[in-house]
Motif scaffolding. Sequence first.
Motif, PDB file in Angstrom:
ATOM      1  N   UNK A   1      40.517  53.951  20.498  1.00 32.06           N
ATOM      2  CA  UNK A   1      39.579  55.065  20.425  1.00 32.06           C
ATOM      3  C   UNK A   1      39.872  56.139  21.473  1.00 32.06           C
ATOM      4  N   UNK A   2      40.067  55.745  22.699  1.00 34.84           N
ATOM      5  CA  UNK A   2      40.287  56.711  23.771  1.00 34.84           C
ATOM      6  C   UNK A   2      41.231  56.083  24.790  1.00 34.84           C
ATOM      7  N   UNK A   3      42.514  56.237  24.540  1.00 34.88           N
ATOM      8  CA  UNK A   3      43.550  55.581  25.331  1.00 34.88           C
ATOM      9  C   UNK A   3      43.469  55.936  26.825  1.00 34.88           C
ATOM     10  N   UNK A   4      43.303  57.206  27.151  1.00 34.29           N
ATOM     11  CA  UNK A   4      43.257  57.600  28.567  1.00 34.29           C
ATOM     12  C   UNK A   4      42.057  57.000  29.285  1.00 34.29           C
ATOM     13  N   UNK A   5      40.900  57.022  28.641  1.00 29.27           N
ATOM     14  CA  UNK A   5      39.700  56.428  29.247  1.00 29.27           C
ATOM     15  C   UNK A   5      39.915  54.933  29.461  1.00 29.27           C
ATOM     16  N   UNK A   6      40.514  54.285  28.463  1.00 22.96           N
ATOM     17  CA  UNK A   6      40.771  52.856  28.546  1.00 22.96           C
ATOM     18  C   UNK A   6      41.735  52.534  29.693  1.00 22.96           C
ATOM     19  N   UNK A   7      42.849  53.271  29.775  1.00 23.13           N
ATOM     20  CA  UNK A   7      43.831  53.025  30.842  1.00 23.13           C
ATOM     21  C   UNK A   7      43.235  53.302  32.219  1.00 23.13           C
ATOM     22  N   UNK A   8      42.456  54.361  32.347  1.00 24.12           N
ATOM     23  CA  UNK A   8      41.816  54.663  33.628  1.00 24.12           C
ATOM     24  C   UNK A   8      40.808  53.583  34.014  1.00 24.12           C
ATOM     25  N   UNK A   9      40.145  53.005  33.034  1.00 25.00           N
ATOM     26  CA  UNK A   9      39.221  51.907  33.322  1.00 25.00           C
ATOM     27  C   UNK A   9      39.967  50.682  33.835  1.00 25.00           C
ATOM     28  N   UNK A  10      41.140  50.417  33.269  1.00 25.53           N
ATOM     29  CA  UNK A  10      41.960  49.289  33.745  1.00 25.53           C
ATOM     30  C   UNK A  10      42.417  49.560  35.178  1.00 25.53           C
ATOM     31  N   UNK A  11      42.853  50.775  35.444  1.00 29.83           N
ATOM     32  CA  UNK A  11      43.273  51.152  36.803  1.00 29.83           C
ATOM     33  C   UNK A  11      42.132  50.937  37.784  1.00 29.83           C
ATOM     34  N   UNK A  12      40.931  51.404  37.433  1.00 29.20           N
ATOM     35  CA  UNK A  12      39.763  51.239  38.312  1.00 29.20           C
ATOM     36  C   UNK A  12      39.427  49.765  38.522  1.00 29.20           C
ATOM     37  N   UNK A  13      39.419  49.005  37.440  1.00 27.01           N
ATOM     38  CA  UNK A  13      39.101  47.584  37.511  1.00 27.01           C
ATOM     39  C   UNK A  13      40.075  46.854  38.436  1.00 27.01           C
ATOM     40  N   UNK A  14      41.358  47.036  38.212  1.00 22.32           N
ATOM     41  CA  UNK A  14      42.358  46.343  39.025  1.00 22.32           C
ATOM     42  C   UNK A  14      42.326  46.837  40.468  1.00 22.32           C
ATOM     43  N   UNK A  15      42.139  48.138  40.652  1.00 23.09           N
ATOM     44  CA  UNK A  15      42.051  48.681  42.008  1.00 23.09           C
ATOM     45  C   UNK A  15      40.941  48.016  42.813  1.00 23.09           C
ATOM     46  N   UNK A  16      39.776  47.861  42.210  1.00 20.11           N
ATOM     47  CA  UNK A  16      38.640  47.223  42.887  1.00 20.11           C
ATOM     48  C   UNK A  16      38.900  45.740  43.115  1.00 20.11           C
ATOM     49  N   UNK A  17      39.366  45.055  42.082  1.00 22.29           N
ATOM     50  CA  UNK A  17      39.563  43.615  42.187  1.00 22.29           C
ATOM     51  C   UNK A  17      40.685  43.242  43.159  1.00 22.29           C
ATOM     52  N   UNK A  18      41.703  44.093  43.259  1.00 25.67           N
ATOM     53  CA  UNK A  18      42.827  43.777  44.157  1.00 25.67           C
ATOM     54  C   UNK A  18      42.377  43.740  45.613  1.00 25.67           C
ATOM     55  N   UNK A  19      41.303  44.461  45.932  1.00 28.48           N
ATOM     56  CA  UNK A  19      40.779  44.468  47.304  1.00 28.48           C
ATOM     57  C   UNK A  19      39.836  43.305  47.555  1.00 28.48           C
ATOM     58  N   UNK A  20      39.370  42.673  46.497  1.00 29.08           N
ATOM     59  CA  UNK A  20      38.447  41.549  46.623  1.00 29.08           C
ATOM     60  C   UNK A  20      39.218  40.234  46.581  1.00 29.08           C
ATOM     61  N   UNK A  21      39.348  39.662  45.399  1.00 30.07           N
ATOM     62  CA  UNK A  21      40.018  38.370  45.238  1.00 30.07           C
ATOM     63  C   UNK A  21      41.279  38.454  44.405  1.00 30.07           C
ATOM     64  N   UNK A  22      41.634  39.662  43.930  1.00 34.15           N
ATOM     65  CA  UNK A  22      42.703  39.774  42.948  1.00 34.15           C
ATOM     66  C   UNK A  22      42.106  39.516  41.580  1.00 34.15           C
ATOM     67  N   UNK A  23      42.949  39.443  40.561  1.00 33.88           N
ATOM     68  CA  UNK A  23      42.438  39.196  39.211  1.00 33.88           C
ATOM     69  C   UNK A  23      43.584  38.877  38.258  1.00 33.88           C
ATOM     70  N   UNK A  24      43.191  38.354  37.124  1.00 31.99           N
ATOM     71  CA  UNK A  24      44.100  38.177  36.001  1.00 31.99           C
ATOM     72  C   UNK A  24      43.514  39.013  34.877  1.00 31.99           C
TER      73      UNK A  24
END
Length: 165
Positions: free
Chosen positions: A53-76
């Motif tokens: 539906x909205x590729x850029x919004x989706x990719x930016x959401x992944x960037x935000x999610x990983x950015x936040x999680x990488x500072x906490x515990x990491x993520x899969x």
Amino acid sequence: MKSHNYVVILVGVCGTGKSAIGEKIARVLETPFFDADKLFAENLPAGKLGQDMNRNKWLNSIIDLIGKQSKLKGCVVSCSVLKKEDRLLLDNNINHQLDWIFMKGSYEFVAERIENIEDHDRPASLIKADFETLETPKRALTVDMATSEEDILNTILKYMVRKYE
């Protein structure tokens, strides 16, 4: 095995088992698991994913999610980032080491697998387009979905141990 904020991204077409494997890897690495293909899913028509539906919004959401999680515990994270340019966008906009795992499977294998999964998010009829879009990652650990789940998990975990221990 927890001694690092691991960020593991499992990529491949829908139906290769990214989520099932990702959840198990996350448990071993003691990190949260996220299915990025389901971001925005509550507002989408049946069979459509966030990136449809909205590729850029989706990719930016992944960037935000990983950015936040990488500072906490990491993520899969499991996601159908099928194009090289999208993976490069993530690499270039996330300030953390990313471990890419490519879940490889043939069209026939994936289509059969989806047919056998009740209530799969993406109908088998849309999988052909995913295979046509797929640009196979060159810098990723490639695992063959035709092998057993146990072998896939062991391959990924051995890779992580060699890389970080």
